[in-house]
Scaffold this motif. Structure first.
Motif, PDB file in Angstrom:
ATOM      1  N   UNK A 347       0.659  -1.307  -0.025  1.00  0.00           N
ATOM      2  CA  UNK A 347       0.000  -0.006  -0.046  1.00  0.00           C
ATOM      3  C   UNK A 347       0.899   1.407   0.069  1.00  0.00           C
ATOM      4  N   UNK A 348       1.902   1.043   0.672  1.00  0.00           N
ATOM      5  CA  UNK A 348       2.876   2.391   0.731  1.00  0.00           C
ATOM      6  C   UNK A 348       3.473   2.694  -0.652  1.00  0.00           C
ATOM      7  N   UNK A 349       3.906   1.584  -1.249  1.00  0.00           N
ATOM      8  CA  UNK A 349       4.402   1.811  -2.836  1.00  0.00           C
ATOM      9  C   UNK A 349       3.269   2.491  -3.786  1.00  0.00           C
ATOM     10  N   UNK A 350       2.145   1.957  -3.330  1.00  0.00           N
ATOM     11  CA  UNK A 350       1.033   2.509  -4.271  1.00  0.00           C
ATOM     12  C   UNK A 350       0.912   3.968  -4.135  1.00  0.00           C
ATOM     13  N   UNK A 351       0.758   4.417  -2.732  1.00  0.00           N
ATOM     14  CA  UNK A 351       0.643   5.687  -2.246  1.00  0.00           C
ATOM     15  C   UNK A 351       1.699   6.392  -2.972  1.00  0.00           C
ATOM     16  N   UNK A 352       3.111   6.014  -2.842  1.00  0.00           N
ATOM     17  CA  UNK A 352       4.189   6.898  -3.305  1.00  0.00           C
ATOM     18  C   UNK A 352       4.099   7.163  -4.930  1.00  0.00           C
ATOM     19  N   UNK A 353       3.770   5.847  -5.560  1.00  0.00           N
ATOM     20  CA  UNK A 353       3.678   5.802  -6.863  1.00  0.00           C
ATOM     21  C   UNK A 353       2.609   6.828  -7.274  1.00  0.00           C
ATOM     22  N   UNK A 354       1.233   6.813  -6.796  1.00  0.00           N
ATOM     23  CA  UNK A 354       0.118   7.892  -6.955  1.00  0.00           C
ATOM     24  C   UNK A 354       0.820   9.427  -6.849  1.00  0.00           C
ATOM     25  N   UNK A 355       1.552   9.706  -5.716  1.00  0.00           N
ATOM     26  CA  UNK A 355       1.975  10.972  -5.260  1.00  0.00           C
ATOM     27  C   UNK A 355       3.298  11.444  -6.496  1.00  0.00           C
ATOM     28  N   UNK A 356       3.956  10.446  -6.881  1.00  0.00           N
ATOM     29  CA  UNK A 356       4.989  10.877  -7.692  1.00  0.00           C
ATOM     30  C   UNK A 356       4.318  11.102  -9.206  1.00  0.00           C
ATOM     31  N   UNK A 357       3.195  10.418  -9.705  1.00  0.00           N
ATOM     32  CA  UNK A 357       2.527  10.542 -10.964  1.00  0.00           C
ATOM     33  C   UNK A 357       1.664  11.848 -10.602  1.00  0.00           C
ATOM     34  N   UNK A 358       1.208  12.257  -9.413  1.00  0.00           N
ATOM     35  CA  UNK A 358       0.533  13.407  -9.152  1.00  0.00           C
ATOM     36  C   UNK A 358       1.544  14.878  -9.646  1.00  0.00           C
ATOM     37  N   UNK A 359       2.837  14.649  -9.027  1.00  0.00           N
ATOM     38  CA  UNK A 359       3.747  15.980  -9.003  1.00  0.00           C
ATOM     39  C   UNK A 359       5.022  15.009  -8.918  1.00  0.00           C
ATOM     40  N   UNK A 360       6.071  15.358 -10.048  1.00  0.00           N
ATOM     41  CA  UNK A 360       7.313  15.019  -9.993  1.00  0.00           C
ATOM     42  C   UNK A 360       8.141  15.117  -8.495  1.00  0.00           C
ATOM     43  N   UNK A 361       7.769  16.370  -8.096  1.00  0.00           N
ATOM     44  CA  UNK A 361       8.744  16.812  -6.691  1.00  0.00           C
ATOM     45  C   UNK A 361       8.534  15.583  -5.700  1.00  0.00           C
ATOM     46  N   UNK A 362       7.355  14.821  -5.675  1.00  0.00           N
ATOM     47  CA  UNK A 362       7.416  13.833  -4.667  1.00  0.00           C
ATOM     48  C   UNK A 362       8.379  12.792  -4.993  1.00  0.00           C
ATOM     49  N   UNK A 363       9.174  12.930  -5.920  1.00  0.00           N
ATOM     50  CA  UNK A 363      10.082  11.730  -6.259  1.00  0.00           C
ATOM     51  C   UNK A 363      11.234  11.590  -5.250  1.00  0.00           C
ATOM     52  N   UNK A 364      11.462  12.523  -4.459  1.00  0.00           N
ATOM     53  CA  UNK A 364      12.342  12.677  -3.499  1.00  0.00           C
ATOM     54  C   UNK A 364      11.850  11.815  -2.230  1.00  0.00           C
ATOM     55  N   UNK A 365      10.711  11.372  -2.368  1.00  0.00           N
ATOM     56  CA  UNK A 365      10.391  10.144  -0.994  1.00  0.00           C
ATOM     57  C   UNK A 365      10.684   8.864  -1.465  1.00  0.00           C
ATOM     58  N   UNK A 366      10.985   8.646  -2.628  1.00  0.00           N
ATOM     59  CA  UNK A 366      11.161   7.263  -3.234  1.00  0.00           C
ATOM     60  C   UNK A 366      12.345   6.565  -2.359  1.00  0.00           C
ATOM     61  N   UNK A 367      13.564   7.326  -1.984  1.00  0.00           N
ATOM     62  CA  UNK A 367      14.589   6.568  -1.485  1.00  0.00           C
ATOM     63  C   UNK A 367      14.483   6.814   0.333  1.00  0.00           C
ATOM     64  N   UNK A 368      13.679   5.719   0.529  1.00  0.00           N
ATOM     65  CA  UNK A 368      12.904   5.801   1.868  1.00  0.00           C
ATOM     66  C   UNK A 368      14.159   5.812   2.993  1.00  0.00           C
ATOM     67  N   UNK A 369      15.231   5.258   2.780  1.00  0.00           N
ATOM     68  CA  UNK A 369      16.326   4.968   4.057  1.00  0.00           C
ATOM     69  C   UNK A 369      16.974   6.119   3.990  1.00  0.00           C
ATOM     70  N   UNK A 370      16.878   6.987   3.488  1.00  0.00           N
ATOM     71  CA  UNK A 370      17.254   8.269   3.648  1.00  0.00           C
ATOM     72  C   UNK A 370      16.814   9.281   4.801  1.00  0.00           C
ATOM     73  N   UNK A 371      15.455   9.011   5.072  1.00  0.00           N
ATOM     74  CA  UNK A 371      14.821   9.536   5.980  1.00  0.00           C
ATOM     75  C   UNK A 371      14.996   9.133   7.395  1.00  0.00           C
TER      76      UNK A 371
END
Length: 663
Positions: A347-371
């Motif tokens: 579910x988390x991957x689906x949410x992130x994929x939807x956010x990235x598709x909505x606005x490319x700036x959400x791509x910063x959330x892809x690399x989860x371990x960074x946080x």
């Protein structure tokens, strides 16, 4: 009088130790971790690419994707004008450990002592906090990924937290200057560093309160108010330092591939699964970045115990020391861990994929371990608290100030205080000695549980010299004043090189070697745990256009034949072939000439007088943004007359002195 003079001398020595020890811990950790990487030559690994004589033109005329690396590359290019490129790299890597270790050490000392007298026990615990902050799986894995700029922003997090808290006690101008100054490492680190800093220090600005005299929490109308003003000031400073990459990103037209959500999701690198791996500050998506021996059951189990002890120490510090940033940093750590876990669930991957598709700036959330970076700071401070408790130096009153009449191990009494230590204090009790030994062992456990980071990560960070053919190609292109880009082949982003005698994977150095725009394939192929692969489409629109014209073979990354007319129409002046190839696809092609030919570097020139010049890639608005950032940083330094270095842990002296969190 002699006793008072001796006590004053001891206090003076401890104050100097308080200034120097944090930096000494960070520098020593850096030397032990980097080892041969500090010597002559260039360390090339994954995203870490330093080249001789990096040109500002290379940076400012880079790819058309998100300008993530612009600030760090501009700084490297500027320093490369006065220092050799390998020296710049060594300084940048060492700065990660020095700035990070000193920052965590100073932040812990202030959190516990609150500006009170300098005590030996606090110094030892703060040194343990500094060591833990720069010697953990997060630092090791990001270093092995070559993400030095991200680590530089990570190193600045403790300084930013301290500056945000201190801004509540200063006038707005002085507070803004202090925050901007502390944000310098994040400004150099660029895109990811600024986002990470916002996650860490934003909640501190919003939730932090100032500790009132005596450690009592401020009242509703006391000095702990104005949180919205403090938050606004922090956000204004963050946007100011982000302008060099923020403004170009608004007009880049780059897109972000949602496939990166799966590719960059956190993965388990211990026997305990992904969630616990993240709790242990590991869980990086690239298995090639896991330090040697880290995932073994024994070391992972000891690391888990160390992590739990650090979290217990943090809870104890919140209760006893009540640091003004405690609630905000706890919230940031919890939020960061939650973001990191998103990619580990369907579910988390689906949410992130939807956010990235909505606005490319959400791509910063892809690399989860960074946080998990805020959690790393929490654990470092918690380990310092655990060492303080184990050493027996934690007999303290409110806010970490020792109660009157109670002896504190390692305390230095100032003149006019409670008098000299009791007779016999120089001969510790056996129980106290064992506590001190146990505390020292606990402080060194980060190194014991992560030996794979020692001495260049076990040789993984070995320096190498660029082959002569590469330097010859660089000089040839630099000597040509005609317009035109450099096309880099084979058509893949990463290369396997063995210049250092140890094969490694690195982003093709040719992408930064030349003093002009380079066109290269920024698609990324990431292996999956089931043996498959995910292709993350790159962000450079021009690269996709050129790929359509060349139609390179997916297996070799080479076109069947080069057409000089097509290359000229795409604005390409040179073609750099940076890997040994069997098929000389340029042989017999009219309009191409060989400029340099070596074992793993062939430079071809397109002989066409009608090559389309590159368009201007930096606008007046972007230049203005960069000048605003640089100007704000210079102003912030001049405003206070100081920098990150040599912050005193003891109380200020003179009229109007106050107990404050250091910048």
């Amino acid at each position: 009088m002699a006793v008072r003079s001796g006590a004053a001398g001891g206090a003076r020595r401890l104050r100097w130790a308080a200034r120097l020890l944090p930096w000494a811990v960070g520098l020593l950790a850096g030397v032990l971790a980097l080892g041969p990487a500090l010597g002559p030559g260039y360390v090339l690994r994954y995203d870490m690419v330093f080249v001789p004589d990096l040109s500002p033109g290379t940076v400012l005329e880079g790819a058309d994707g998100f300008p993530r690396a612009v600030p760090s590359d501009v700084v490297v290019a500027a320093l490369s004008g006065v220092l050799p490129g390998d020296a710049v790299q060594a300084l940048a890597l060492l700065a990660v450990f020095a700035v990070g270790g000193a920052g965590a050490s100073v932040l812990f000392a202030r959190a516990w002592a609150g500006g009170g007298p300098v005590r030996a026990g606090t110094l030892a615990a703060s040194a343990a906090a500094g060591l833990a902050y720069v010697w953990n799986p997060f630092v090791a894995e990001r270093l092995l990924l070559g993400q030095w700029a991200v680590l530089l922003g990570y190193a600045g997090l403790p300084w930013v937290v301290g500056a945000v808290v201190r801004s509540a006690e200063l006038r707005p101008g002085a507070g803004f200057a202090g925050v901007v100054r502390a944000l310098v490492p994040a400004a150099v680190g660029g895109f990811s560093s600024v986002v990470l800093t916002g996650l860490t220090a934003g909640p501190v600005a919003l939730l932090g309160t100032r500790r009132a005299p005596g450690g009592a929490p401020p009242g509703a109308g006391g000095p702990g108010g104005h949180r919205w003003a403090r938050t606004g000031l922090f956000l204004a400073a963050l946007v100011t330092v982000a302008l060099p990459w923020l403004l170009p990103s608004l007009t880049s037209g780059a897109g972000t591939d949602p496939a990166g959500v799966e590719a960059f999701a956190a993965r388990s690198d211990t026997p305990f699964g992904t969630a616990v791996s993240l709790l242990l500050l590991g869980g990086v998506w690239n298995s090639g970045a896991v330090p040697a021996g880290y995932g073994e059951p024994v070391t992972a189990a000891v690391r888990l115990l160390l992590c739990l002890a650090a979290l217990a120490g943090w809870a104890w510090l919140l209760r006893r020391g009540r640091p003004p940033f405690g609630a905000g940093l706890s919230a940031a750590a919890a939020a960061g861990l939650a973001i990191a876990l998103l990619g580990a669930t369907a579910p988390g991957r689906e949410l992130l994929g939807w956010l990235v598709g909505l606005w490319p700036g959400f791509g910063v959330l892809r690399d989860g371990q960074l946080y998990v970076a805020p959690l790393a700071l929490v654990q470092a401070l918690g380990l310092g608290a655990a060492v303080l408790w184990l050493s027996g130096s934690s007999v303290a009153g409110e806010g970490g100030a020792p109660p009157r009449g109670l002896p504190v191990a390692g305390a230095v009494r100032s003149p006019g205080g409670d008098g000299p230590p009791p007779a016999g204090g120089s001969r510790p009790e056996p129980a106290g000695l064992w506590r001190m030994v146990l505390a020292v062992f606990a402080g060194l456990l980060p190194v014991v549980t992560l030996p794979g980071l020692l001495w260049g990560a076990g040789g993984a960070l070995a320096p190498a010299d660029y082959p002569a053919s590469w330097l010859e190609a660089q000089r040839a292109v630099a000597g040509d004043g005609r317009p035109g880009a450099v096309l880099v082949l084979p058509w893949s982003a990463y290369r396997g090189i063995d210049w250092s005698g140890r094969p490694t994977v690195v982003l093709d150095p040719a992408t930064r070697l030349f003093d002009r725009r380079t066109v290269w394939n920024d698609d990324l192929v990431v292996g999956t745990p089931d043996g498959g692969a995910v292709v993350v489409t790159g962000e450079d629109a021009r690269a996709r256009e050129v790929a359509g014209l060349l139609r390179p073979d997916p297996g070799t990354g080479l076109p069947e034949r080069l057409d000089p007319g097509v290359l000229a129409g795409a604005g390409v002046r040179y073609v750099a072939v940076t890997a040994p190839v069997d098929n000389q696809f340029w042989s017999g092609v009219d309009g191409l000439s060989v400029v340099v030919e070596g074992a793993d570097m062939v430079l071809l020139e397109v002989q066409d007088q009608h090559i389309k010049a590159d368009k201007a890639t930096i606008s007046g608005l972007e230049v203005t943004g960069g000048l605003v950032t640089v100007g704000a940083i210079i102003w912030s330094m001049a405003r206070s007359g100081s920098s990150l270095v040599f912050q005193c842990l003891g109380p200020s002296s003179g009229s109007g002195a106050r107990k404050e969190i250091p910048k």
